[in-house]
Every structure is written in C-alpha cells, then in structure tokens.
Design an enzyme around this catalytic site. Structure first.
Site, PDB file in Angstrom:
ATOM      1  N   ARG A   1       0.857  -1.207   0.000  1.00 16.35           N
ATOM      2  CA  ARG A   1       0.000   0.000   0.000  1.00 16.35           C
ATOM      3  C   ARG A   1       0.888   1.250   0.000  1.00 16.35           C
ATOM      4  NH1 ARG A   1      -2.312  -3.575  -0.599  1.00 16.35           N
ATOM      5  NH2 ARG A   1      -2.081  -2.634  -2.637  1.00 16.35           N
TER       6      ARG A   1
ATOM      7  N   GLN B   1     -10.720   9.109   7.394  1.00 17.74           N
ATOM      8  CA  GLN B   1     -10.547   7.696   7.764  1.00 17.74           C
ATOM      9  C   GLN B   1      -9.411   7.103   6.940  1.00 17.74           C
ATOM     10  OE1 GLN B   1     -14.703   5.715   8.362  1.00 17.74           O
ATOM     11  NE2 GLN B   1     -14.909   7.334   6.874  1.00 17.74           N
ATOM     12  N   ASN B   2      -8.922   7.878   5.989  1.00 16.90           N
ATOM     13  CA  ASN B   2      -7.894   7.348   5.082  1.00 16.90           C
ATOM     14  C   ASN B   2      -6.533   7.300   5.754  1.00 16.90           C
ATOM     15  OD1 ASN B   2      -9.873   7.178   3.226  1.00 16.90           O
ATOM     16  ND2 ASN B   2      -9.276   9.000   2.067  1.00 16.90           N
TER      17      ASN B   2
ATOM     18  N   ASP C   1      -3.914   7.176   3.684  1.00 11.97           N
ATOM     19  CA  ASP C   1      -3.014   7.788   2.700  1.00 11.97           C
ATOM     20  C   ASP C   1      -2.713   9.235   3.096  1.00 11.97           C
ATOM     21  OD1 ASP C   1      -4.849   9.726   1.399  1.00 11.97           O
ATOM     22  OD2 ASP C   1      -5.905   7.973   0.619  1.00 11.97           O
TER      23      ASP C   1
ATOM     24  N   HIS D   1      -7.717   6.818  11.465  1.00  9.36           N
ATOM     25  CA  HIS D   1      -7.299   5.412  11.399  1.00  9.36           C
ATOM     26  C   HIS D   1      -5.808   5.244  11.150  1.00  9.36           C
ATOM     27  CE1 HIS D   1     -11.755   4.326  10.325  1.00  9.36           C
ATOM     28  NE2 HIS D   1     -11.582   4.627  11.582  1.00  9.36           N
TER      29      HIS D   1
ATOM     30  N   GLY E   1     -17.090  10.419   0.255  1.00  8.85           N
ATOM     31  CA  GLY E   1     -16.480   9.132  -0.062  1.00  8.85           C
ATOM     32  C   GLY E   1     -16.312   8.171   1.093  1.00  8.85           C
ATOM     33  N   THR E   2     -17.311   8.108   1.956  1.00  7.68           N
ATOM     34  CA  THR E   2     -17.263   7.047   2.974  1.00  7.68           C
ATOM     35  C   THR E   2     -18.622   6.377   3.064  1.00  7.68           C
ATOM     36  OG1 THR E   2     -17.136   6.560   5.341  1.00  7.68           O
ATOM     37  CG2 THR E   2     -17.445   8.856   4.760  1.00  7.68           C
ATOM     38  N   SER E   3     -18.575   5.067   3.248  1.00  2.08           N
ATOM     39  CA  SER E   3     -19.813   4.291   3.302  1.00  2.08           C
ATOM     40  C   SER E   3     -20.553   4.490   4.615  1.00  2.08           C
ATOM     41  CB  SER E   3     -19.480   2.813   3.127  1.00  2.08           C
ATOM     42  OG  SER E   3     -18.538   2.425   4.102  1.00  2.08           O
TER      43      SER E   3
HETATM   44  P1  NAD Z   1     -15.287   2.216   2.241  1.00  2.91           P
HETATM   45  O1  NAD Z   1     -14.458   1.439   1.302  1.00  2.91           O
HETATM   46  O2  NAD Z   1     -16.065   1.500   3.265  1.00  2.91           O
HETATM   47  O3  NAD Z   1     -16.337   3.135   1.451  1.00  2.91           O
HETATM   48  C1  NAD Z   1     -15.953   3.936   0.376  1.00  2.91           C
HETATM   49  C2  NAD Z   1     -17.130   4.766  -0.076  1.00  2.91           C
HETATM   50  O4  NAD Z   1     -16.675   5.603  -1.120  1.00  2.91           O
HETATM   51  C3  NAD Z   1     -18.300   3.934  -0.615  1.00  2.91           C
HETATM   52  O5  NAD Z   1     -19.506   4.392  -0.036  1.00  2.91           O
HETATM   53  C4  NAD Z   1     -18.285   4.240  -2.120  1.00  2.91           C
HETATM   54  O6  NAD Z   1     -19.581   4.277  -2.678  1.00  2.91           O
HETATM   55  C5  NAD Z   1     -17.637   5.609  -2.146  1.00  2.91           C
HETATM   56  N1  NAD Z   1     -16.943   5.936  -3.390  1.00  2.91           N
HETATM   57  C6  NAD Z   1     -16.404   5.103  -4.302  1.00  2.91           C
HETATM   58  N2  NAD Z   1     -15.829   5.803  -5.303  1.00  2.91           N
HETATM   59  C7  NAD Z   1     -15.995   7.112  -4.992  1.00  2.91           C
HETATM   60  C8  NAD Z   1     -15.620   8.328  -5.617  1.00  2.91           C
HETATM   61  N3  NAD Z   1     -14.939   8.338  -6.777  1.00  2.91           N
HETATM   62  N4  NAD Z   1     -15.960   9.500  -5.025  1.00  2.91           N
HETATM   63  C9  NAD Z   1     -16.653   9.509  -3.845  1.00  2.91           C
HETATM   64  N5  NAD Z   1     -17.042   8.393  -3.213  1.00  2.91           N
HETATM   65  C10 NAD Z   1     -16.713   7.216  -3.769  1.00  2.91           C
HETATM   66  O7  NAD Z   1     -14.309   3.229   2.881  1.00  2.91           O
HETATM   67  P2  NAD Z   1     -14.400   3.991   4.244  1.00  2.91           P
HETATM   68  O8  NAD Z   1     -15.812   4.332   4.543  1.00  2.91           O
HETATM   69  O9  NAD Z   1     -13.381   5.064   4.155  1.00  2.91           O
HETATM   70  O10 NAD Z   1     -13.917   2.936   5.361  1.00  2.91           O
HETATM   71  C11 NAD Z   1     -12.964   2.058   5.042  1.00  2.91           C
HETATM   72  C12 NAD Z   1     -11.746   1.897   5.899  1.00  2.91           C
HETATM   73  O11 NAD Z   1     -10.789   1.385   4.974  1.00  2.91           O
HETATM   74  C13 NAD Z   1     -11.139   3.133   6.469  1.00  2.91           C
HETATM   75  O12 NAD Z   1     -10.947   2.881   7.794  1.00  2.91           O
HETATM   76  C14 NAD Z   1      -9.769   3.274   5.829  1.00  2.91           C
HETATM   77  O13 NAD Z   1      -8.732   3.347   6.788  1.00  2.91           O
HETATM   78  C15 NAD Z   1      -9.541   2.019   5.032  1.00  2.91           C
HETATM   79  N6  NAD Z   1      -9.111   2.292   3.636  1.00  2.91           N
HETATM   80  C16 NAD Z   1      -8.337   3.385   3.371  1.00  2.91           C
HETATM   81  C17 NAD Z   1      -7.961   3.669   2.070  1.00  2.91           C
HETATM   82  C18 NAD Z   1      -7.119   4.905   1.829  1.00  2.91           C
HETATM   83  O14 NAD Z   1      -6.461   5.384   2.756  1.00  2.91           O
HETATM   84  N7  NAD Z   1      -7.122   5.472   0.614  1.00  2.91           N
HETATM   85  C19 NAD Z   1      -8.351   2.836   1.023  1.00  2.91           C
HETATM   86  C20 NAD Z   1      -9.144   1.707   1.330  1.00  2.91           C
HETATM   87  C21 NAD Z   1      -9.529   1.449   2.652  1.00  2.91           C
END
Ligand code: NAD
Length: 237
Positions: A59, A89-90, A92, A107, A173-175
């Site tokens: 990652r 929550q990211n 990155d 996180h 962008g969070t579920s």
């Molecule tokens: P999630 O994967 O549960 O949800 C992502 C949400 O983003 C979904 O509802 C989806 O419909 C939406 N989405 C998809 N594409 C999109 C776009 N282009 N624009 C806007 N929204 C979009 O992620 P979460 O709710 O952040 O929770 C997941 C956990 O996973 C977090 O705790 C995080 O630490 C971790 N995670 C982090 C990363 C990162 O840092 N980039 C990536 C994957 C997972």
C-alpha cells in the site's frame, strides 16, 4: 478580522478512489483482494504478521506512485476562505500532499510506524518498507501505524471537538459503515447544514439530514462550489 467559517469534512476511501487507490466496500468487502480481518485486525497480525507487513508495504509503495486528485486540491484551496478541518478515515497522505494543513487521521497513517509494545513510539517512515525483525529502540517489533478493527480510535475525541464547532459538515467518499467515525455527524451543532458526496448513496433514512450529491468526488467539485456560494449568499449579513 472576522473568523473564517468552519467547514468540517469527513473523508473516506472514496475521495482517493479517483487517484487510483481502491476502496474496500466497492470490492465486495475485500481490500486489494484481502479479507479485511486478514490484514486489518489484531487477529490477522497474530495469525500472519509477515502477510500484514507485506500488505501495508505494498500500500505504501502504491501510495508513492499516485497523486492527489481535484477533490483533494479543492479542499486545500478552500483554506484561503474557510477554516477547513479535514477528519479522514484514510491512511493515505493525499490531503496533505494537496496542501491541506488541518488533517486529522482517525485510522492512522501509512507513512508512519509504531511499536507493538510501546504506544508512545511513532516514527515517520515515508514510503519505506517495514521488515519483520525491525525493532524500535526499546526492542519491540515495529508495525504499520494504522488503527485496526477492534483497536481504539484515539483521535476520536479530537474529531468530536472539531465537529462540535462546525458551521458546515461535509462527508465525502465514505460508506458510513465504520464506527465510531460514522457517528461523527451527531456531534455537529443542531441544524448544521450537511452534505454527502458518494456515487453509490441512496436517499435512505440514514441520509435524511444531508443534501446528497450522488456523484464521484472529482465530478462533485463544481456542485460543492455552487452549494457553498449559495449557502453563504443566502445568509443574512
Ligand atoms: P469504504 O471502502 O467503506 O467506502 C468507500 C465509499 O466511497 C463507498 O460508499 C463508495 O460508494 C464511495 N466511493 C467510491 N468511489 C468514490 C468516488 N470516486 N468518489 C466519492 N465516493 C466514492 O471506505 P471507508 O468508509 O473510508 O472505510 C474504510 C476503511 O478502509 C477506512 O478505515 C480506511 O482506513 C480504510 N481504507 C483506506 C484507504 C485509503 O487510505 N485510501 C483505502 C481503502 C480502505
């Protein structure tokens, strides 16, 4: 000088999707082909620490190859007019690389390592790997500085404090399925205007309090600009 209005923005994996980082809910609950409990839980670490280290090493390497997108840049640019508090929550660092200066990571952060035995030890590692056998000065193995399922979200108190003083609350962008972050909106002052950006959102009860932009983050930027202009022009002066 009058204080800038405070926009609190809760962001999740979706805001980084258009930079090339996969979310996990969009991939049937898998994160880059792994069950999340395998790579994001203390049980997963106990079962196979090598695999967990490799997963986050990958990652981190991937993160070094991608760039912030227009949605990250938009939030950074808003700082000239607003007090923008990002609660993400990211794991990155794309908000920081876009120029946002107030970013609270709920996180953890990929670019940091922590000790498995000493909660106070946290070290910047950039995009470098962590190897098994790599120890901190007090002799403990180091691991990714990431909050796994079942671990406490230490930054939550600060996130609540920031949200409690929001003039505007946005979710991008969070579920809204991972608690406690998903409950953060409850701490915004009563009547705070709320906006949710997600291409897969449905106007369910859960979102009754939100203005919905059912769109990808980058494509929603013009809508967010218009919403902001409208919101502040309609305020009594
Ligand atoms: P999630 O994967 O549960 O949800 C992502 C949400 O983003 C979904 O509802 C989806 O419909 C939406 N989405 C998809 N594409 C999109 C776009 N282009 N624009 C806007 N929204 C979009 O992620 P979460 O709710 O952040 O929770 C997941 C956990 O996973 C977090 O705790 C995080 O630490 C971790 N995670 C982090 C990363 C990162 O840092 N980039 C990536 C994957 C997972």
């Amino acid at each position: 000088m009058p204080q800038k209005p405070r926009i609190v923005v809760l962001t999740g994996a979706g805001i980084s999707a258009e930079s090339g980082l996969k979310t996990f809910r969009d991939s049937d609950g898998l994160w880059e082909n792994h069950d999340v409990t395998e790579v994001a839980s203390p049980e997963g670490w106990a079962a196979n620490a090598e695999l967990v280290q490799r997963f986050y090493n990958d990652r981190r390497a991937q993160l070094a190859e991608v760039a912030p997108n227009a949605a990250h840049h938009f939030l950074a640019e808003l700082e000239s007019q607003y007090d923008v508090q990002i609660i993400t929550q990211n794991i990155d660092d794309l908000h920081e690389r876009a120029g946002s200066t107030q970013v609270l990571h709920l996180h953890g952060e990929l670019t940091k390592a922590e000790s498995v035995g000493n909660p106070k030890y946290v070290k910047d590692i950039g995009y470098n790997r962590i190897e098994m056998g790599e120890k901190c000065p007090d002799g403990h193995q180091i691991r990714p500085h990431v909050v796994w399922f079942g671990e406490p979200v230490i930054a939550m108190d600060e996130a609540i404090r920031r949200t409690a003083t929001a003039d505007i609350f946005w979710v991008i962008g969070t579920s809204l399925q991972v608690y406690p972050a998903a409950g953060l909106s409850n701490y915004a002052p009563k009547g705070t205007p709320m906006v949710l950006v997600d291409p897969n959102a449905h106007p369910y009860q859960q979102y009754a309090d939100y203005t919905l932009f059912i769109n990808k983050a980058v494509r929603a930027v013009p809508d967010l600009r218009v919403w902001l202009d409208k919101h502040f022009n309609e305020q009594p002066s």
